[in-house]
Design a protein around this motif. Structure first.
Motif, PDB file in Angstrom:
ATOM      1  N   SER A   1      -6.893  -8.062   2.642  1.00  0.00           N
ATOM      2  CA  SER A   1      -6.965  -6.798   3.379  1.00  0.00           C
ATOM      3  C   SER A   1      -6.025  -6.831   4.578  1.00  0.00           C
ATOM      4  CB  SER A   1      -8.398  -6.541   3.832  1.00  0.00           C
ATOM      5  OG  SER A   1      -8.835  -7.617   4.617  1.00  0.00           O
ATOM      6  N   ASP A   2      -5.995  -5.706   5.303  1.00  0.00           N
ATOM      7  CA  ASP A   2      -5.017  -5.576   6.396  1.00  0.00           C
ATOM      8  C   ASP A   2      -5.171  -6.692   7.419  1.00  0.00           C
ATOM      9  OD1 ASP A   2      -4.392  -3.256   5.140  1.00  0.00           O
ATOM     10  OD2 ASP A   2      -5.011  -1.913   6.764  1.00  0.00           O
ATOM     11  N   CYS A   3      -4.031  -7.144   7.909  1.00  0.00           N
ATOM     12  CA  CYS A   3      -3.997  -8.121   8.993  1.00  0.00           C
ATOM     13  C   CYS A   3      -4.626  -7.497  10.243  1.00  0.00           C
ATOM     14  CB  CYS A   3      -2.543  -8.510   9.238  1.00  0.00           C
ATOM     15  SG  CYS A   3      -2.295  -9.473  10.713  1.00  0.00           S
ATOM     16  N   GLN A   4      -5.459  -8.268  10.913  1.00  0.00           N
ATOM     17  CA  GLN A   4      -6.177  -7.769  12.097  1.00  0.00           C
ATOM     18  C   GLN A   4      -5.435  -8.067  13.402  1.00  0.00           C
ATOM     19  OE1 GLN A   4      -9.513  -6.365  11.362  1.00  0.00           O
ATOM     20  NE2 GLN A   4      -8.446  -6.479   9.409  1.00  0.00           N
ATOM     21  N   GLY A   5      -4.230  -8.621  13.292  1.00  0.00           N
ATOM     22  CA  GLY A   5      -3.448  -8.886  14.503  1.00  0.00           C
ATOM     23  C   GLY A   5      -4.105  -9.898  15.423  1.00  0.00           C
ATOM     24  N   ARG A   6      -4.714 -10.944  14.842  1.00  0.00           N
ATOM     25  CA  ARG A   6      -5.371 -11.957  15.682  1.00  0.00           C
ATOM     26  C   ARG A   6      -4.421 -13.095  16.025  1.00  0.00           C
ATOM     27  NH1 ARG A   6     -10.291 -14.326  13.387  1.00  0.00           N
ATOM     28  NH2 ARG A   6      -8.776 -15.449  12.143  1.00  0.00           N
ATOM     29  N   ASN A   7      -3.403 -13.243  15.180  1.00  0.00           N
ATOM     30  CA  ASN A   7      -2.426 -14.322  15.353  1.00  0.00           C
ATOM     31  C   ASN A   7      -3.086 -15.702  15.395  1.00  0.00           C
ATOM     32  OD1 ASN A   7       0.107 -15.333  15.433  1.00  0.00           O
ATOM     33  ND2 ASN A   7       0.477 -14.922  17.602  1.00  0.00           N
ATOM     34  N   LEU A   8      -4.035 -15.912  14.490  1.00  0.00           N
ATOM     35  CA  LEU A   8      -4.671 -17.232  14.336  1.00  0.00           C
ATOM     36  C   LEU A   8      -4.417 -17.729  12.914  1.00  0.00           C
ATOM     37  CD1 LEU A   8      -8.129 -16.428  16.000  1.00  0.00           C
ATOM     38  CD2 LEU A   8      -6.194 -17.637  17.026  1.00  0.00           C
ATOM     39  N   CYS A   9      -3.289 -17.296  12.351  1.00  0.00           N
ATOM     40  CA  CYS A   9      -3.063 -17.437  10.918  1.00  0.00           C
ATOM     41  C   CYS A   9      -3.148 -18.885  10.434  1.00  0.00           C
ATOM     42  CB  CYS A   9      -1.715 -16.847  10.554  1.00  0.00           C
ATOM     43  SG  CYS A   9      -1.394 -15.263  11.342  1.00  0.00           S
ATOM     44  N   MET A  10      -2.602 -19.822  11.207  1.00  0.00           N
ATOM     45  CA  MET A  10      -2.492 -21.200  10.703  1.00  0.00           C
ATOM     46  C   MET A  10      -3.837 -21.888  10.514  1.00  0.00           C
ATOM     47  SD  MET A  10       0.895 -22.505  12.673  1.00  0.00           S
ATOM     48  CE  MET A  10       0.816 -24.152  12.032  1.00  0.00           C
ATOM     49  N   ARG A  11      -4.917 -21.216  10.894  1.00  0.00           N
ATOM     50  CA  ARG A  11      -6.249 -21.779  10.624  1.00  0.00           C
ATOM     51  C   ARG A  11      -6.724 -21.394   9.223  1.00  0.00           C
ATOM     52  NH1 ARG A  11      -9.601 -20.015  15.994  1.00  0.00           N
ATOM     53  NH2 ARG A  11      -8.274 -20.996  17.554  1.00  0.00           N
ATOM     54  N   GLY A  12      -5.921 -20.552   8.514  1.00  0.00           N
ATOM     55  CA  GLY A  12      -6.377 -19.936   7.270  1.00  0.00           C
ATOM     56  C   GLY A  12      -6.973 -18.593   7.643  1.00  0.00           C
ATOM     57  N   CYS A  13      -6.681 -17.557   6.862  1.00  0.00           N
ATOM     58  CA  CYS A  13      -7.125 -16.221   7.264  1.00  0.00           C
ATOM     59  C   CYS A  13      -8.177 -15.679   6.305  1.00  0.00           C
ATOM     60  CB  CYS A  13      -5.938 -15.270   7.323  1.00  0.00           C
ATOM     61  SG  CYS A  13      -6.484 -13.613   7.757  1.00  0.00           S
ATOM     62  N   PRO A  14      -9.415 -15.471   6.784  1.00  0.00           N
ATOM     63  CA  PRO A  14     -10.475 -14.948   5.911  1.00  0.00           C
ATOM     64  C   PRO A  14     -10.165 -13.552   5.375  1.00  0.00           C
ATOM     65  CG  PRO A  14     -11.355 -15.661   8.038  1.00  0.00           C
ATOM     66  CD  PRO A  14      -9.873 -15.715   8.147  1.00  0.00           C
ATOM     67  N   TYR A  15      -9.285 -12.811   6.059  1.00  0.00           N
ATOM     68  CA  TYR A  15      -8.917 -11.468   5.585  1.00  0.00           C
ATOM     69  C   TYR A  15      -7.798 -11.531   4.545  1.00  0.00           C
ATOM     70  CZ  TYR A  15     -11.267 -10.417   9.960  1.00  0.00           C
ATOM     71  OH  TYR A  15     -12.179 -10.364  10.978  1.00  0.00           O
ATOM     72  N   GLY A  16      -7.223 -12.701   4.376  1.00  0.00           N
ATOM     73  CA  GLY A  16      -6.042 -12.783   3.509  1.00  0.00           C
ATOM     74  C   GLY A  16      -4.901 -11.965   4.087  1.00  0.00           C
ATOM     75  N   GLY A  17      -4.866 -11.868   5.427  1.00  0.00           N
ATOM     76  CA  GLY A  17      -3.882 -11.005   6.086  1.00  0.00           C
ATOM     77  C   GLY A  17      -2.453 -11.521   5.996  1.00  0.00           C
ATOM     78  N   TYR A  18      -2.292 -12.808   5.766  1.00  0.00           N
ATOM     79  CA  TYR A  18      -0.947 -13.340   5.535  1.00  0.00           C
ATOM     80  C   TYR A  18      -0.921 -13.987   4.160  1.00  0.00           C
ATOM     81  CZ  TYR A  18      -2.383 -18.253   6.446  1.00  0.00           C
ATOM     82  OH  TYR A  18      -2.952 -19.495   6.388  1.00  0.00           O
ATOM     83  N   PHE A  19       0.275 -14.234   3.639  1.00  0.00           N
ATOM     84  CA  PHE A  19       0.377 -14.815   2.304  1.00  0.00           C
ATOM     85  C   PHE A  19       0.170 -16.320   2.350  1.00  0.00           C
ATOM     86  CE2 PHE A  19       2.846 -17.369  -0.620  1.00  0.00           C
ATOM     87  CZ  PHE A  19       2.258 -16.998  -1.817  1.00  0.00           C
ATOM     88  N   SER A  20      -0.744 -16.790   1.524  1.00  0.00           N
ATOM     89  CA  SER A  20      -0.843 -18.218   1.217  1.00  0.00           C
ATOM     90  C   SER A  20      -1.140 -18.306  -0.270  1.00  0.00           C
ATOM     91  CB  SER A  20      -1.968 -18.877   2.014  1.00  0.00           C
ATOM     92  OG  SER A  20      -3.221 -18.371   1.592  1.00  0.00           O
ATOM     93  N   SER A  21      -0.844 -19.466  -0.855  1.00  0.00           N
ATOM     94  CA  SER A  21      -1.171 -19.657  -2.276  1.00  0.00           C
ATOM     95  C   SER A  21      -2.676 -19.479  -2.463  1.00  0.00           C
ATOM     96  CB  SER A  21      -0.805 -21.068  -2.732  1.00  0.00           C
ATOM     97  OG  SER A  21       0.523 -21.362  -2.434  1.00  0.00           O
ATOM     98  N   ASN A  22      -3.452 -19.970  -1.492  1.00  0.00           N
ATOM     99  CA  ASN A  22      -4.914 -19.969  -1.616  1.00  0.00           C
ATOM    100  C   ASN A  22      -5.488 -18.554  -1.656  1.00  0.00           C
ATOM    101  OD1 ASN A  22      -3.650 -22.093   0.057  1.00  0.00           O
ATOM    102  ND2 ASN A  22      -5.563 -23.152  -0.336  1.00  0.00           N
ATOM    103  N   ALA A  23      -4.851 -17.630  -0.904  1.00  0.00           N
ATOM    104  CA  ALA A  23      -5.376 -16.262  -0.849  1.00  0.00           C
ATOM    105  C   ALA A  23      -4.797 -15.390  -1.950  1.00  0.00           C
ATOM    106  CB  ALA A  23      -5.029 -15.642   0.509  1.00  0.00           C
ATOM    107  N   SER A  24      -3.679 -15.820  -2.529  1.00  0.00           N
ATOM    108  CA  SER A  24      -2.935 -14.880  -3.357  1.00  0.00           C
ATOM    109  C   SER A  24      -2.627 -15.409  -4.762  1.00  0.00           C
ATOM    110  CB  SER A  24      -1.641 -14.525  -2.604  1.00  0.00           C
ATOM    111  OG  SER A  24      -0.789 -13.758  -3.380  1.00  0.00           O
ATOM    112  N   THR A  25      -1.630 -16.272  -4.873  1.00  0.00           N
ATOM    113  CA  THR A  25      -1.135 -16.630  -6.218  1.00  0.00           C
ATOM    114  C   THR A  25      -2.127 -17.474  -7.023  1.00  0.00           C
ATOM    115  OG1 THR A  25       0.096 -18.359  -5.041  1.00  0.00           O
ATOM    116  CG2 THR A  25       1.344 -16.461  -5.809  1.00  0.00           C
ATOM    117  N   LEU A  26      -2.796 -18.431  -6.372  1.00  0.00           N
ATOM    118  CA  LEU A  26      -3.686 -19.317  -7.146  1.00  0.00           C
ATOM    119  C   LEU A  26      -4.914 -18.577  -7.682  1.00  0.00           C
ATOM    120  CD1 LEU A  26      -3.419 -22.664  -5.097  1.00  0.00           C
ATOM    121  CD2 LEU A  26      -2.381 -22.149  -7.321  1.00  0.00           C
ATOM    122  N   PRO A  27      -5.624 -17.774  -6.850  1.00  0.00           N
ATOM    123  CA  PRO A  27      -6.744 -17.012  -7.429  1.00  0.00           C
ATOM    124  C   PRO A  27      -6.282 -16.037  -8.516  1.00  0.00           C
ATOM    125  CG  PRO A  27      -6.577 -16.621  -5.045  1.00  0.00           C
ATOM    126  CD  PRO A  27      -5.550 -17.645  -5.397  1.00  0.00           C
TER     127      PRO A  27
END
Ligand SMILES: Cc1cc2nc3c(=O)[nH]c(=O)nc-3n(C[C@H](O)[C@H](O)[C@H](O)COP(=O)(O)OP(=O)(O)OC[C@H]3O[C@@H](n4cnc5c(N)ncnc54)[C@H](O)[C@@H]3O)c2cc1C
Ligand code: SF4
Length: 561
Positions: free
Chosen positions: A220-246
């Motif tokens: 879902s939409d990025c919430q503008g928290r800029n805490l991305c490197m902790r992993g994003c529960p919203y999937g607001g940025y692209f990672s394999s874990n949030a996107s391609t692998l599932p």
């Protein structure tokens, strides 16, 4: 049980893409990942923590730093993100010359902790190395990869503006994040002073406004928290874990095997192809073989070099596909050494709303389509403006009630700039295997022998002169600059060693990313890069991967393998 249509080594940015594309096209695909599993959301233990919930307010302890002098240097490394980086002692390597090798060994690889800048390469970056004599010819050009950039951008979601500039071609963008008032001023002012210099909104793998395909991924939409490197529960940025692998998993064709350290690719002397890979279980240290018709190496640039160097056979005693001592050579990186900062007066009645997880970009303006400098290559400049608090100044209060009081008041605006420069691929910059030292899994340690050259020095000098000139001309004061002299590697954009090219005598891979000498092995991570360009590289790895999978699956369906 151990036979699949395709094997992908590594589950990071490029491996995730290989898995998605192979599984979507119906191939039973095994992804081998040396690290532990990281499930989207469930395994982001710090994602929702406030600063006071960390034992050390997010900072690393002195003891941790002393035990991990290398990895604790990485950008974004802290108490909140350390669990997505390796520990130094677990994964040694040998530095012939200083090289900071930054790694994240887990399902998702560095996709969890990357910075997410995703500009396209320009045609100039593809053609300049051969044209100006500092590299070989790329076997593909911008037009070959442009549709694959689009394919990737639409799926992962890239925010940005269509700026129409030559140095950074436009893509399929979601809306950009806004400039703040000082960034807008800087962009306008630089443009009026230098017609060919464009400060534009960041092109970033960030869902400013998720489209249907990203919502279908559960993001879902990025919430503008800029805490991305902790992993994003919203999937607001692209990672394999949030996107391609599932996404790959949903097809029913994916088998993901964590704790699987790939030791080597097994070459079949009879067929002249690879038949599988040898794996050492990370926990039990037991050896196992997996078989497939197609093998994608996506273990990240230097690890892919290591695996190929370690894949020896009667036919290839010096590493798979390595007939001409090219493997492991022409390692290159991005020159990140120089940065600048200055204060700008005014704008005292203005502030920002929310946290912007992107940065503004000053597109490359050097050696574009003609060589106009005494060095070769260009540099991208990341930039941004921010407002300090009163405590941010050296003379401000540092402790006690005065400090707390000062925290409630705003200070001045500042502008920062830092460079990301192209480097020259050279045979002398190389990696190779240690003859006498092995890791815990019995695999030879990698030796890095990589350094800067005169071209890098000239580029740093130019960046420092130009940043000073620009910042002062737009009205900044208190200019400060820094050449960190950091070792290569800390830029985290290591590339090359298994480069693409037209000529099998001077390159390892053909235009489809197949090993010239072993066609069912594809390399589509940073190891494949013929040169570095000046753009952030990962979206190019994704585009190259998707393109190579299309080729591999075509061949597979024709029964070639
Ligand atoms: C702090 C930081 C900021 C960055 N910012 C940006 C940016 O803004 N833009 C950009 O383009 N890039 C950025 N990068 C770089 C980016 O992360 C990498 O280019 C990208 O992750 C490379 O993708 P990859 O698939 O090759 O490797 P990775 O994502 O590292 O994945 C490789 C995977 O392979 C696994 N593996 C390694 N060896 C083996 C083995 N022998 N057997 C099995 N598995 C193995 C690893 O555990 C890992 O999971 C940044 C990196 C960092 C750390
Ligand atoms: S800024 Fe966006 S992507 Fe980053 S953690 Fe926050 S919501 Fe997630």
């Amino acid at each position: 049980m151990n036979t699949f249509d395709a094997i992908v080594v590594g589950s990071g940015i490029s491996g995730g893409w290989a898995a998605k594309e192979l599984c979507e096209k119906g191939l039973k695909t095994l992804v081998l990942e040396r690290g532990r599993n990281v499930d989207h959301i469930k395994d982001y233990p710090t994602a929702m923590k406030d600063p006071w919930e960390f034992s050390h307010r997010g900072k690393i302890t002195r003891q941790y730093k002393e035990e991990n002098p290398l990895i604790s240097k990485a950008a974004g490394f802290g108490e909140d993100t350390a669990h997505f980086f390796i520990k130094d002692a677990d994964h040694p390597y040998v530095q012939e010359r200083p090289f900071d090798w930054i790694r994240g060994y887990q399902v998702g690889g560095k996709s969890l902790i990357w910075g997410r800048a995703t500009q396209r390469w320009s045609q100039s970056e593809f053609e300049s190395p051969a044209k100006y004599g500092y590299g070989i010819e790329w076997p593909i050009q911008y037009n070959d990869i442009a549709p694959w950039y689009s394919h990737v951008e639409k799926f992962i979601g890239i925010c940005g503006n269509k700026d129409g500039i030559e140095a950074m071609p436009d893509g399929e963008f979601l809306p950009p994040f806004d400039f703040n008032c000082v960034e807008q001023y800087m962009s306008d002012k630089i443009k009026s002073l230098y017609p060919n210099r464009h400060v534009v909104q960041g092109r970033w793998a960030q869902l400013s406004k998720a489209s249907q395909v990203q919502i279908d991924q559960g993001r879902s939409d990025c919430q503008g928290r800029n805490l991305c490197m902790r992993g994003c529960p919203y999937g607001g940025y692209f990672s394999s874990n949030a996107s391609t692998l599932p996404w790959a998993k949903k097809t029913g064709n994916l088998t993901l095997r964590p704790h699987s350290v790939v030791h080597s690719v097994i070459y079949d002397e009879q067929t002249g192809k690879a038949k599988g890979v040898k794996v050492i279980d990370a926990e039990t240290h037991k050896e196992e073989i997996f078989y497939a018709k197609i093998i994608f190496l996506n273990a990240s640039a230097l690890n892919t070099n290591l695996i190929l160097l370690n894949s020896t056979s009667h036919r290839f005693p010096n590493g798979l596909g390595n007939d001409h001592d090219i493997l492991g050579r022409y390692i290159c990186f991005h020159n990140y050494r120089a940065s600048a900062n200055a204060r700008i007066e005014g704008f005292q009645d203005k502030y920002v709303y929310g946290n912007n997880p992107t940065e503004a970009i000053l597109a490359n303006f050097r050696n574009l389509y003609q060589k106009d400098m005494d060095f070769v290559g260009g540099y991208t400049t990341f930039t941004g403006a921010y407002r300090t608090r009163k405590t941010g100044t050296e003379n401000g209060p540092q402790i006690g009630a005065d400090y707390k009081e000062a925290l409630t008041e705003l200070g001045d605006w500042h502008i920062y700039m830092y460079m990301q420069g192209e480097t020259i691929p050279k045979a002398s910059n190389r990696v190779f295997l240690s003859k006498d030292q092995k890791d815990a899994w019995g695999i030879p340690l990698l030796v890095t022998d990589v350094g800067y050259d005169e071209n890098d020095e000239m580029m740093v000098k130019d960046f420092l002169e130009q940043s000073k000139e620009m910042l002062e001309k737009i009205g900044c004061v208190d200019y400060e600059s820094r050449d960190s002299h950091q070792a290569p590697g800390l830029d985290i954009h290591e590339m090359g060693g298994v480069r693409m090219g037209k000529n099998p005598k001077t390159s390892m891979l053909n235009k489809n990313n197949q090993l010239h000498n072993c066609l069912n092995v594809y390399v589509t991570d940073g190891a494949c890069m013929t040169s570095t360009g000046n753009q952030s590289p990962s979206i190019l790895y994704m585009a190259l991967t998707a393109r190579a999978v299309a080729h591999a699956v075509d061949e597979f369906k024709k029964g070639k393998w």
